[in-house]
Scaffold this active site. Structure first.
Site, short mmCIF file in Angstrom:
data_model
loop_
_atom_site.label_atom_id
_atom_site.label_comp_id
_atom_site.label_asym_id
_atom_site.label_seq_id
_atom_site.Cartn_x
_atom_site.Cartn_y
_atom_site.Cartn_z
N CYS A 99 48.12 4.20 -26.71
CA CYS A 99 47.44 3.46 -25.65
C CYS A 99 46.11 2.98 -26.22
CB CYS A 99 47.25 4.33 -24.39
SG CYS A 99 46.06 5.67 -24.58
N ARG A 100 45.18 2.65 -25.40
CA ARG A 100 43.90 2.13 -25.89
C ARG A 100 43.10 3.23 -26.58
NH1 ARG A 100 38.70 1.88 -24.03
NH2 ARG A 100 37.48 0.14 -24.82
#
Length: 140
Positions: A99-100
């Site tokens: 994810c980020r």
């Protein structure tokens, strides 16, 4: 010791904040330890190149389109449980969740492990760490 007790008696708000922050840090460390294996970008690259690992990006479609790891599959976290059958074909391969920053993918990794996937890893630091390491990102 007397000075510590006097300080604590005179500053209960500071002591309360300290205990709260300490508890949060301990909780985070314990949760990270039990949520599975976290690997860095270098380890992820080795798994991708030598163990045919699959990268599953759990960011939104918009975030994914702004840049992702080459050949990554995009399955947003909010739809992951419904997409578990689509991941069955990768059950015997390592799966790297991304994810980020590494927090959403940690939740996703736990979800996959609970579903019986054994080789699930969380990219520690997420795409931020990947890009900081100077590793390639594609926009296709």
């Amino acid at each position: 010791m007397q000075q510590y007790l006097e300080f604590a008696a005179n500053h209960p708000v500071l002591i309360g904040a300290f205990v709260l922050i300490l508890g949060a840090l301990i909780w985070n460390l314990l949760r990270e330890g039990t949520s599975g294996l976290n690997i860095g970008p270098a380890e992820a690259t080795l798994k991708i190149n030598h163990e045919d690992a699959v990268v599953v990006d759990v960011r939104s479609i918009k975030e994914f389109s702004e840049g992702h790891i080459l050949h990554a599959e995009n399955i947003p976290l909010n739809g992951l449980k419904n997409q578990l059958p689509a991941l069955e074909k990768y059950r015997q391969r390592p799966i790297i969740m991304v994810c980020r920053s590494g927090s959403r993918s940690g939740v996703a990794a736990t979800t996959l492990r609970k579903a019986g996937f054994e080789q699930v890893y969380n990219l520690r630091g997420g795409m931020l760490a990947w890009e900081s390491a100077g590793l390639p990102v594609t926009h296709r």
